[in-house]
Design a protein around this motif. Structure first.
Motif, PDB file in Angstrom:
ATOM      1  N   MET A   1       9.071  70.829  17.617  1.00 30.86           N
ATOM      2  CA  MET A   1       9.651  71.392  16.456  1.00 30.86           C
ATOM      3  C   MET A   1      10.700  72.243  16.712  1.00 30.86           C
ATOM      4  N   ALA A   2      10.625  72.943  17.872  1.00 27.91           N
ATOM      5  CA  ALA A   2      11.448  73.983  18.453  1.00 27.91           C
ATOM      6  C   ALA A   2      12.930  73.173  18.555  1.00 27.91           C
ATOM      7  N   ASP A   3      12.793  72.093  19.282  1.00 28.15           N
ATOM      8  CA  ASP A   3      14.335  71.549  19.486  1.00 28.15           C
ATOM      9  C   ASP A   3      14.947  71.128  18.398  1.00 28.15           C
ATOM     10  N   ARG A   4      14.208  70.930  17.012  1.00 26.89           N
ATOM     11  CA  ARG A   4      14.944  70.487  15.963  1.00 26.89           C
ATOM     12  C   ARG A   4      15.656  71.548  15.108  1.00 26.89           C
ATOM     13  N   LYS A   5      16.828  70.957  14.558  1.00 23.72           N
ATOM     14  CA  LYS A   5      17.626  71.921  13.734  1.00 23.72           C
ATOM     15  C   LYS A   5      17.901  71.273  12.351  1.00 23.72           C
ATOM     16  N   LEU A   6      18.356  72.216  11.321  1.00 26.34           N
ATOM     17  CA  LEU A   6      18.454  71.528  10.167  1.00 26.34           C
ATOM     18  C   LEU A   6      19.937  72.121   9.621  1.00 26.34           C
ATOM     19  N   GLU A   7      20.556  71.270   9.200  1.00 29.22           N
ATOM     20  CA  GLU A   7      21.737  71.311   8.739  1.00 29.22           C
ATOM     21  C   GLU A   7      21.598  71.617   7.077  1.00 29.22           C
TER      22      GLU A   7
END
Length: 63
Positions: A1-7
């Motif tokens: 979850m730490a590597d994911r980003k949200l636009e």
């Protein structure tokens, strides 16, 4: 979850909305309509998005 980003992109106006929703948009870094910002996928950001889900669109960016 730490590597994911949200636009996060604002797709509806904050005019006439509750002040809590307008302040949440500002806390996310969104200043104007159709602006996009990128944040890490954290529980705090998810909670903020839950409040303004009707004003924004969210896209997951897997990195």
């Amino acid at each position: 979850m730490a590597d994911r980003k949200l636009e996060i992109t604002q797709v509806r106006s904050g005019i006439g909305r509750q002040s809590k929703h307008r302040r949440t948009l500002e806390a996310l870094g969104i200043r104007r309509h159709q602006q996009s910002v990128v944040h890490n996928d954290t529980p705090a950001i998810r909670g903020m998005l839950r409040q303004v889900v009707h004003l924004v669109s969210v896209r997951e960016i897997g990195e």
